[in-house]
Design an enzyme around this catalytic site. Structure first.
Site, PDB file in Angstrom:
ATOM      1  N   ASP A  39       0.866  -1.179   0.000  1.00 39.67           N
ATOM      2  CA  ASP A  39       0.000   0.000   0.000  1.00 39.67           C
ATOM      3  C   ASP A  39       0.904   1.231   0.000  1.00 39.67           C
ATOM      4  OD1 ASP A  39      -2.074   2.062   0.853  1.00 39.67           O
ATOM      5  OD2 ASP A  39      -3.273   0.239   1.026  1.00 39.67           O
ATOM      6  N   TYR A 157     -15.006   5.206 -12.066  1.00 43.13           N
ATOM      7  CA  TYR A 157     -14.859   4.065 -11.167  1.00 43.13           C
ATOM      8  C   TYR A 157     -15.567   2.839 -11.726  1.00 43.13           C
ATOM      9  CZ  TYR A 157     -15.424   1.227  -6.937  1.00 43.13           C
ATOM     10  OH  TYR A 157     -15.431   0.202  -6.031  1.00 43.13           O
ATOM     11  N   VAL A 189     -21.879  -2.209  -1.667  1.00 40.89           N
ATOM     12  CA  VAL A 189     -21.314  -1.111  -0.886  1.00 40.89           C
ATOM     13  C   VAL A 189     -20.857  -1.672   0.455  1.00 40.89           C
ATOM     14  CG1 VAL A 189     -21.676   1.164   0.113  1.00 40.89           C
ATOM     15  CG2 VAL A 189     -22.853   0.534  -2.007  1.00 40.89           C
ATOM     16  N   THR A 190     -19.579  -1.516   0.733  1.00 42.79           N
ATOM     17  CA  THR A 190     -18.970  -2.100   1.918  1.00 42.79           C
ATOM     18  C   THR A 190     -18.530  -0.974   2.845  1.00 42.79           C
ATOM     19  OG1 THR A 190     -18.194  -3.904   0.503  1.00 42.79           O
ATOM     20  CG2 THR A 190     -17.219  -3.750   2.696  1.00 42.79           C
ATOM     21  N   THR A 192     -16.286   0.794   4.417  1.00 39.13           N
ATOM     22  CA  THR A 192     -14.844   1.005   4.424  1.00 39.13           C
ATOM     23  C   THR A 192     -14.556   2.503   4.405  1.00 39.13           C
ATOM     24  OG1 THR A 192     -14.661   1.060   2.013  1.00 39.13           O
ATOM     25  CG2 THR A 192     -14.504  -1.107   3.084  1.00 39.13           C
TER      26      THR A 192
END
Length: 256
Positions: A39, A157, A189-190, A192
């Site tokens: 990351d 996206y 949709v999570t 996060t």
């Protein structure tokens, strides 16, 4: 003790500092994998690595801009040299900016595709030869339920996730004879950091959140850990006859 479905496997996860990537990294390590955490967020990587270490797992970290081929290749070489190869790769690095093709300027469109699509390609390009040399493995791409049922106002996206969904299919055909399975996770949709940032684009974030929840047949958002459990299935031998598939983990969004 749980059955370790990834014992002695080496897994690379990008976008591992948060969200679905972090949840998958923790779960893969719990199931015996040595996980390379990638990351650009070094602080987030350190937190996930500490969680894995506290749970008795094995991991390494690498701060990497996934859009830079030289950085990707350097980290891929390090992982192969340290651990002998790669068995699973799950590129999760991604960005969502909102907007339509009218409102998104060229630079922002390119940024979304650079991170979401090119970043995935660069890691696959760097790691796949090692997987082939080891006799096979699992590639898990991160698509989106929006590919099947768009919520609108997120053109770059959604287009990028459509690219990854179709990439999974053609890669599955290209590499099946080499023992490589390639599948795409399609989360709803999570809950996060990315989805919470996305909510801030709307005049009334809480109202939008309620609308998102209602759009799922199950009436709620997903949890990163729920998507991670689907990723574990695709990473492990439990999915030994599964390739070229799109696995929806979306609470029924695409069914409505």
């Amino acid at each position: 003790m749980i059955e370790q479905k990834l014992r002695d496997k080496v897994a690379v996860i990008t976008g591992a500092a948060s969200g679905i990537g972090a949840a998958s990294a923790r779960l893969f390590a719990r199931h015996g994998a040595r996980v390379a955490l990638i990351d650009i967020d070094e602080d987030g990587l350190a937190r996930v690595a500490a969680d894995i270490a506290a749970d008795g797992g094995a991991c390494s970290t690498g701060a990497c801009d996934v859009t830079k081929g030289a950085q990707v290749n350097e980290h891929a070489r390090r992982i192969v040299a340290e651990w002998g190869g790669v068995d699973v790769i799950m590129p999760c690095s991604g960005v969502s900016v909102g907007g339509t093709v009218v409102t998104i300027d060229e630079a922002l469109w390119d940024r979304v595709f650079d991170i979401n699509v090119k970043g995935t390609y660069l890691w696959l390009h760097a790691v796949l030869p090692s997987m082939i040399e080891r006799g096979g493995g699992s590639v898990i791409l991160l698509g989106s339920q929006l590919v099947a049922s768009s919520g609108g106002n997120n053109a770059a996206y959604i287009a990028s996730k459509g690219a990854l969904a179709t990439l999974a299919k053609t890669m599955a055909v290209d590499h099946a004879a080499q023992g490589i399975r390639v599948n795409a996770l399609m989360p709803g949709v999570t809950d996060t950091a990315m989805s919470r940032r996305s909510l801030q684009r709307y005049p009334d974030p809480e109202q939008t959140r309620r609308q998102w929840m209602a759009r799922h047949a199950m009436g709620r958002l997903g949890l990163p850990e729920e998507v991670a459990r689907a990723a574990l299935f695709l990473a492990s031998d439990d999915s030994s006859f599964t390739t070229g598939s799109h696995l929806y983990v979306d609470g029924g969004w695409a069914a409505k």
